[in-house]
Design an enzyme around this catalytic site. Structure first.
Site, PDB file in Angstrom:
ATOM      1  N   ARG A   1      -6.156   4.828  12.066  1.00  0.00           N
ATOM      2  CA  ARG A   1      -6.940   4.603  10.848  1.00  0.00           C
ATOM      3  C   ARG A   1      -8.325   4.157  11.327  1.00  0.00           C
ATOM      4  O   ARG A   1      -8.675   2.999  11.303  1.00  0.00           O
ATOM      5  CB  ARG A   1      -6.313   3.526   9.958  1.00  0.00           C
ATOM      6  CG  ARG A   1      -5.018   3.964   9.273  1.00  0.00           C
ATOM      7  CD  ARG A   1      -5.203   4.734   7.977  1.00  0.00           C
ATOM      8  NE  ARG A   1      -5.274   6.171   8.078  1.00  0.00           N
ATOM      9  CZ  ARG A   1      -4.840   7.032   7.172  1.00  0.00           C
ATOM     10  NH1 ARG A   1      -4.215   6.614   6.084  1.00  0.00           N
ATOM     11  NH2 ARG A   1      -5.024   8.312   7.299  1.00  0.00           N
TER      12      ARG A   1
ATOM     13  N   ASP B   1      -5.434   1.967  -8.618  1.00  0.00           N
ATOM     14  CA  ASP B   1      -4.493   2.622  -7.713  1.00  0.00           C
ATOM     15  C   ASP B   1      -3.378   1.611  -7.462  1.00  0.00           C
ATOM     16  O   ASP B   1      -3.546   0.664  -6.702  1.00  0.00           O
ATOM     17  CB  ASP B   1      -5.198   3.021  -6.412  1.00  0.00           C
ATOM     18  CG  ASP B   1      -4.269   3.755  -5.450  1.00  0.00           C
ATOM     19  OD1 ASP B   1      -3.032   3.598  -5.567  1.00  0.00           O
ATOM     20  OD2 ASP B   1      -4.776   4.481  -4.572  1.00  0.00           O
TER      21      ASP B   1
ATOM     22  N   PHE C   1      -9.941   5.438   0.121  1.00  0.00           N
ATOM     23  CA  PHE C   1      -8.687   5.929   0.669  1.00  0.00           C
ATOM     24  C   PHE C   1      -8.841   7.446   0.840  1.00  0.00           C
ATOM     25  O   PHE C   1      -9.506   8.092   0.032  1.00  0.00           O
ATOM     26  CB  PHE C   1      -7.479   5.594  -0.209  1.00  0.00           C
ATOM     27  CG  PHE C   1      -6.202   6.049   0.442  1.00  0.00           C
ATOM     28  CD1 PHE C   1      -5.705   5.386   1.547  1.00  0.00           C
ATOM     29  CD2 PHE C   1      -5.542   7.180  -0.003  1.00  0.00           C
ATOM     30  CE1 PHE C   1      -4.564   5.835   2.193  1.00  0.00           C
ATOM     31  CE2 PHE C   1      -4.400   7.636   0.642  1.00  0.00           C
ATOM     32  CZ  PHE C   1      -3.904   6.961   1.740  1.00  0.00           C
ATOM     33  N   THR C   2      -8.211   7.975   1.890  1.00  0.00           N
ATOM     34  CA  THR C   2      -8.449   9.371   2.295  1.00  0.00           C
ATOM     35  C   THR C   2      -8.327  10.363   1.131  1.00  0.00           C
ATOM     36  O   THR C   2      -9.295  11.049   0.783  1.00  0.00           O
ATOM     37  CB  THR C   2      -7.476   9.758   3.413  1.00  0.00           C
ATOM     38  OG1 THR C   2      -6.141   9.456   2.987  1.00  0.00           O
ATOM     39  CG2 THR C   2      -7.766   8.968   4.685  1.00  0.00           C
TER      40      THR C   2
ATOM     41  N   PHE D   1      -7.495  14.180  10.139  1.00  0.00           N
ATOM     42  CA  PHE D   1      -6.588  13.364  10.954  1.00  0.00           C
ATOM     43  C   PHE D   1      -5.165  13.887  10.957  1.00  0.00           C
ATOM     44  O   PHE D   1      -4.426  13.678  11.900  1.00  0.00           O
ATOM     45  CB  PHE D   1      -6.616  11.898  10.463  1.00  0.00           C
ATOM     46  CG  PHE D   1      -6.212  11.741   9.015  1.00  0.00           C
ATOM     47  CD1 PHE D   1      -7.140  11.915   8.006  1.00  0.00           C
ATOM     48  CD2 PHE D   1      -4.911  11.432   8.678  1.00  0.00           C
ATOM     49  CE1 PHE D   1      -6.777  11.776   6.671  1.00  0.00           C
ATOM     50  CE2 PHE D   1      -4.530  11.287   7.349  1.00  0.00           C
ATOM     51  CZ  PHE D   1      -5.463  11.469   6.346  1.00  0.00           C
TER      52      PHE D   1
HETATM   53  C1  LIG Z   1      -0.437   7.189  -0.103  1.00  0.00           C
HETATM   54  C2  LIG Z   1      -1.525   6.769  -0.962  1.00  0.00           C
HETATM   55  C3  LIG Z   1      -2.082   7.646  -1.901  1.00  0.00           C
HETATM   56  C4  LIG Z   1      -1.693   9.110  -1.988  1.00  0.00           C
HETATM   57  O1  LIG Z   1      -0.378   9.248  -2.378  1.00  0.00           O
HETATM   58  P1  LIG Z   1       0.577  10.453  -1.890  1.00  0.00           P
HETATM   59  O2  LIG Z   1       1.848  10.168  -2.578  1.00  0.00           O
HETATM   60  O3  LIG Z   1       0.669  10.360  -0.400  1.00  0.00           O
HETATM   61  O4  LIG Z   1      -0.052  11.713  -2.327  1.00  0.00           O
HETATM   62  C5  LIG Z   1      -3.076   7.145  -2.736  1.00  0.00           C
HETATM   63  N1  LIG Z   1      -3.529   5.894  -2.643  1.00  0.00           N
HETATM   64  C6  LIG Z   1      -3.028   5.033  -1.724  1.00  0.00           C
HETATM   65  C7  LIG Z   1      -3.555   3.636  -1.653  1.00  0.00           C
HETATM   66  C8  LIG Z   1      -2.027   5.441  -0.856  1.00  0.00           C
HETATM   67  O5  LIG Z   1      -1.561   4.602   0.071  1.00  0.00           O
END
Ligand SMILES: *Cc1c(COP(=O)(O)O)cnc(C)c1O
Length: 494
Positions: free
Chosen positions: A397, A230, A139-140, A464
């Site tokens: 994406r 996560d 994830f970014t 992006f």
């Molecule tokens: C959005 C997201 C994040 C980062 O969270 P923010 O609240 O935008 O900083 C981390 N992991 C995943 C899977 C996300 O979708």
């Protein structure tokens, strides 16, 4: 479960011949408007063909993200009024801490301003420079924080996740053989931790099975490696487990979330997603020593450990949001709305990622625009075309989001080149989904005339968000600086 026998339920199958409806009624409305075609052309040009740079006022239906775009309930707005804005020891923190301990099962809680705040803290504490961090697709922000801490991310998701047509029910699963192979190659002490995301955003909101979480946890324990989750969309993930995994039918989503979280040593969450609030995040662990380090570090980067960058009222709204997000009727309607949009597009033959995930419908830009090389930013092009058609805002994406390899400087070239229609929670109705589907269909019908984009401004980090583009003329070919080539593009598709 073999891939080819899995058929996603339709809402019709779940509810017999009766229609379904959202488990809420609307108490307040926010007007929206649609710019005319000339206005949309001006707006997207000024935004450098990047939907992140559009003004929200110029957007008709906003499917950029499900992050922080949630509609709060009357109970959450009431909770806002109970904000205790004390600098230290706010009662709202203790409510939030209790909700996280009760619902996700972790012992120690650190609030953060949003998910990336939590990622920053865990990456700094748990990664030593030179270590590896395996995960189920990048994830970014997660990967960037791991890299900034000196770690190297390694993708160990199953191969089906990279195939937008595979109907595997749990395309978010980790490939245990890939994980074992990495551990064997670098040694367990060189693995900082295993990073498991549920659901997997970049794969199309695809879930992880309970069996996989359990197996990954056992593998980690065998090697003495920590497993962190996560949990940003773990409620949506639990819905899919209830629906698809043998032995879970009829279980409450809350009990599935609790069991799922029990397989990890800790978790973080962007509460802007499944937390049903507009801002917030948290980090929670079971290890006391690690917690003490995190609690110390949060003071440096976020705020005191009883607010972590959040107002008291925001913590209270989140404590209520956590409870509401675990109600079965809510989550069924949430995922059901996403699926409704996905089924319309599937019925009309539009190329989307299957099966439809938990938070978004992902359009497969490679199949929209087979004539465009990846260097012409097919998914970015598709997002711009959709905005031009109707004022619906989507998000790229694909290659733009993937950024560059920090070592070689070349583009990362992800197999998936997707445009995401992300559905905010409790915000839009089924009529909005109809309008969106019709616009996507119009763009699909005009797909052969798209000419692609060239990047004319590229920021260094998470490009992006702020990159700018220009349309390529018909017949003009994309060029890529920093060593990108057609040959590299083709081999990445193999
Ligand atoms: C959005 C997201 C994040 C980062 O969270 P923010 O609240 O935008 O900083 C981390 N992991 C995943 C899977 C996300 O979708």
């Amino acid at each position: 479960m073999p891939d080819d026998t899995f058929v996603p339920h339709t809402m019709g199958q779940q509810f017999g011949r009766r229609s379904w409806a959202e488990p809420w009624k609307i108490k307040m409305v926010e007007p929206i408007r649609q710019l005319d075609r000339a206005g949309r052309e001006r707006a997207i040009r000024e935004a450098g063909y990047n939907t992140f740079l559009l003004r929200s006022d110029d957007v008709y239906i906003d499917l950029l993200t499900d992050s922080g775009t949630n509609a709060m309930s009357d109970r959450q707005w009431a909770a806002i009024m109970l904000g205790d804005e004390a600098y230290a020891g706010s009662r709202n923190f203790y409510h939030l801490e209790g909700a996280i301990q009760r619902r996700f099962g972790y012992r120690y809680v650190v609030p953060t301003h949003q998910g990336r705040g939590a990622e920053h803290l865990i990456s700094r504490t748990a990664i030593k420079p030179g270590q590896w961090v395996p995960g189920n697709m990048y994830f970014t922000t997660t990967r960037l924080h791991q890299e900034l801490a000196g770690g190297t991310f390694v993708d160990v998701i199953i191969d089906e996740a990279h195939d937008p047509t595979s109907l595997h029910p749990f395309k978010g699963d980790m490939d245990l053989a890939k994980l074992e192979a990495l551990i064997a190659r670098v040694g367990p002490e060189q693995i900082a931790y295993v990073s498991l995301a549920a659901t997997v955003n970049m794969a199309g909101g695809q879930p992880v099975s309970m069996a996989n979480a359990r197996a990954v946890s056992e593998l980690c324990q065998r090697h003495g490696i920590r497993l962190f989750l996560d949990a940003t969309r773990v409620v949506e993930n639990a819905f899919f487990i209830e629906e698809r995994e043998p032995g879970f039918a009829g279980r409450s989503v809350a009990s599935i979330v609790h069991e799922f979280c029990s397989h990890a040593d800790g978790a973080w969450m962007s509460a802007k997603k499944d937390g049903l609030v507009n801002i917030g995040g948290w980090l929670a662990v079971n290890d006391e020593e690690l917690f003490e380090e995190l609690r110390n570090l949060v003071v440096v980067f976020e705020g005191l450990h009883t607010y972590g960058g959040l107002a008291g009222r925001d913590m209270e709204a989140l404590a209520v949001g956590i409870e509401e997000s675990l109600e079965d009727a809510y989550i069924r309607a949430r995922v059901g709305q996403v699926r409704y949009l996905g089924e319309l597009l599937t019925d009309w033959g539009v190329a989307i990622v299957q099966p439809v995930g938990g938070h978004a419908v992902f359009l497969d830009a490679r199949r929209f625009y087979p004539h465009l090389p990846q260097d012409a930013f097919p998914a970015q092009t598709l997002a711009a075309e959709l905005y031009l058609d109707s004022g619906v805002r989507a998000m790229e994406r694909g290659i733009a989001s993937a950024g560059r390899d920090p070592k070689t400087g070349d583009h990362h070239r992800p197999k998936l080149e997707l445009t995401r229609l992300t559905i905010p929670r409790r915000v839009y109705t089924q009529a909005h989904m109809d309008v969106v589907a019709e616009s996507v269909k119009a763009v699909w019908d005009a797909r052969e005339s798209a000419t692609g984009l060239r990047m004319v401004y590229e920021p260094k980090y998470l490009r992006f968000f702020q990159a700018k583009f220009e349309p390529l003329a018909a017949g003009e070919t994309a060029t890529s600086e920093a060593g990108g080539s057609e040959a590299a593009y083709s081999s990445s598709r193999g």
